[in-house]
Motif scaffolding. Structure first.
Motif, mmCIF file in Angstrom:
data_model
loop_
_atom_site.group_PDB
_atom_site.id
_atom_site.type_symbol
_atom_site.label_atom_id
_atom_site.label_comp_id
_atom_site.label_asym_id
_atom_site.label_seq_id
_atom_site.Cartn_x
_atom_site.Cartn_y
_atom_site.Cartn_z
ATOM 1 N N TYR A 1 0.845 -1.187 0.000
ATOM 2 C CA TYR A 1 0.000 0.000 0.000
ATOM 3 C C TYR A 1 0.885 1.243 0.000
ATOM 4 O O TYR A 1 1.801 1.371 0.812
ATOM 5 C CB TYR A 1 -0.907 -0.004 1.223
ATOM 6 N N ARG A 2 0.606 2.158 -0.905
ATOM 7 C CA ARG A 2 1.361 3.407 -0.996
ATOM 8 C C ARG A 2 0.622 4.481 -0.199
ATOM 9 O O ARG A 2 -0.577 4.652 -0.329
ATOM 10 C CB ARG A 2 1.510 3.821 -2.458
ATOM 11 N N TRP A 3 1.346 5.189 0.643
ATOM 12 C CA TRP A 3 0.743 6.177 1.527
ATOM 13 C C TRP A 3 0.415 7.444 0.738
ATOM 14 O O TRP A 3 1.240 7.940 -0.040
ATOM 15 C CB TRP A 3 1.696 6.516 2.668
ATOM 16 N N GLU A 4 -0.788 7.972 0.952
ATOM 17 C CA GLU A 4 -1.265 9.133 0.197
ATOM 18 C C GLU A 4 -1.475 10.323 1.134
ATOM 19 O O GLU A 4 -2.152 10.206 2.159
ATOM 20 C CB GLU A 4 -2.587 8.790 -0.511
ATOM 21 N N SER B 1 -0.476 16.963 -3.584
ATOM 22 C CA SER B 1 -0.691 15.581 -3.167
ATOM 23 C C SER B 1 0.582 14.779 -3.391
ATOM 24 O O SER B 1 1.346 15.044 -4.332
ATOM 25 C CB SER B 1 -1.853 14.952 -3.937
ATOM 26 N N PHE B 2 0.811 13.821 -2.505
ATOM 27 C CA PHE B 2 1.998 12.982 -2.564
ATOM 28 C C PHE B 2 1.599 11.527 -2.354
ATOM 29 O O PHE B 2 0.748 11.231 -1.515
ATOM 30 C CB PHE B 2 3.009 13.383 -1.479
ATOM 31 N N THR B 3 2.216 10.637 -3.112
ATOM 32 C CA THR B 3 2.059 9.205 -2.902
ATOM 33 C C THR B 3 3.440 8.636 -2.640
ATOM 34 O O THR B 3 4.352 8.809 -3.454
ATOM 35 C CB THR B 3 1.427 8.521 -4.122
ATOM 36 N N ILE B 4 3.577 7.953 -1.512
ATOM 37 C CA ILE B 4 4.906 7.518 -1.069
ATOM 38 C C ILE B 4 4.910 6.010 -0.817
ATOM 39 O O ILE B 4 3.985 5.476 -0.197
ATOM 40 C CB ILE B 4 5.306 8.249 0.227
ATOM 41 N N ASP B 5 5.929 5.344 -1.327
ATOM 42 C CA ASP B 5 6.191 3.960 -0.955
ATOM 43 C C ASP B 5 7.241 4.030 0.151
ATOM 44 O O ASP B 5 8.437 4.141 -0.123
ATOM 45 C CB ASP B 5 6.714 3.168 -2.153
ATOM 46 N N TYR C 1 0.534 3.736 9.101
ATOM 47 C CA TYR C 1 -0.432 4.570 8.380
ATOM 48 C C TYR C 1 -1.699 3.740 8.233
ATOM 49 O O TYR C 1 -1.755 2.802 7.443
ATOM 50 C CB TYR C 1 0.138 4.955 7.020
ATOM 51 N N CYS D 1 -3.239 14.671 6.053
ATOM 52 C CA CYS D 1 -4.107 13.488 5.993
ATOM 53 C C CYS D 1 -5.546 13.917 5.722
ATOM 54 O O CYS D 1 -6.286 14.266 6.641
ATOM 55 C CB CYS D 1 -4.031 12.718 7.306
#
Length: 304
Positions: free
Chosen positions: A203-206, A213-217, A242, A265
């Motif tokens: 799951y990639r954190w959003e 907006s950021f999507t992080i592995d 998360y 968030c």
């Protein structure tokens, strides 16, 4: 309607389905000649040819095809209406099968389920908590309950919970030792407790704020497939987790976990009970839906 009766129309549907007077007559419990006579009477009454007849088979004319297409939903609705009236004064009974995530089933247990079982003691609830996202129709479920963003587009959805958010949380001990991230990019320097989805992907954190907006592995040595276990790991000081806020709410209230990056968030659509709108809704499911609609903030809408 004219002279034609419901029995004639139902008989026509059986002939159309079987494409044989012999088979249709056997299913209806009448003689072939009586059935043929009834179909002739229906055609005379409507003043249109519905069936092509040969010595070996029966087929529909264009008018017959049109009539069949119109009759199917009408007679189906009539059957359901008569069934509902016949059962109106009877106690609900049977089994209602609902599939959902662990958190979604937990939400139902805290809201609609106790009232439903108290109101309908002869009903049984089969609640399946499943990490996989399943096709509820193909797998024999009456309904599902998931986050709004996961509800299939062709389903009717009824809100179960208010909008919620995912939160990044860590123990005070971890934050004293490793510091507190101020922006999502700083997670790259932290130990993160990652989540493995049922599909096998991580799951990639959003995160989002002020239009960004950021999507992080995220980096981390620990990966898990359970929100509950991720909370346990965070409580042990093993990193930042998360998770949906309800999982962390109790630990945050007792100061055992601390939220970080709260401004990043955003709220997302909450949980929805969903079911296919294209088929008859069993009485037990209808009763459950009505209870869910009475929950605070509930609403019903086709999924889009």
């Amino acid at each position: 309607m004219g002279k034609q009766t419901l029995n004639d129309l139902r008989a026509f549907m059986v002939v159309a389905a079987r494409r044989s007077f012999v088979q249709a007559a056997g299913e209806l419990g009448v003689s072939r000649s009586a059935l043929s006579h009834a179909m002739r009477g229906l055609e005379n009454d409507l003043d249109v040819r519905l069936l092509h007849r040969t010595t070996r088979s029966v087929s529909l004319t264009e008018a017959g095809e049109r009539l069949l297409a119109r009759l199917r939903p009408v007679l189906s609705d009539l059957d359901h209406a008569l069934d509902d009236v016949a059962r109106e004064d009877e106690a609900l009974r049977g089994t209602l099968r609902i599939n959902g995530s662990d958190g979604a089933i937990r939400q139902l247990l805290q809201t609609a389920v106790p009232r439903f079982l108290a109101m309908y003691p002869q009903m049984e609830l089969d609640l399946v908590a499943d990490g996989r996202f399943v096709d509820i129709v193909a797998e024999g479920f009456d309904a599902g309950v998931r986050l709004g963003e996961a509800v299939p587009r062709d389903m009717i959805a009824v809100r179960v919970s208010e909008d919620l958010r995912f939160v990044a949380v860590a123990s005070p001990r971890y934050l004293r030792k490793h510091g507190r991230p101020a922006v999502p990019d700083e997670l790259q320097a932290h130990r993160c407790i990652r989540q493995r989805l049922p599909s096998g992907k991580r799951y990639r954190w959003e995160f989002a704020r002020h239009g960004q907006s950021f999507t992080i592995d995220p980096p981390g040595a620990l990966t898990m497939d359970s929100n509950t276990l991720m909370i346990e790991a965070a409580l042990e000081g093993l990193g930042i987790a998360y998770v949906p806020e309800p999982y962390a709410r109790d630990a945050m209230a007792r100061k055992r976990l601390v939220a970080v990056l709260s401004d990043w968030c955003p709220l997302i659509p909450g949980l929805f009970l969903y079911f296919p709108g294209s088929r008859h809704i069993p009485a037990g499911l209808r009763a459950f839906i009505e209870l869910v609609r009475q929950l605070p903030g509930s609403e019903s809408t086709p999924s889009t």
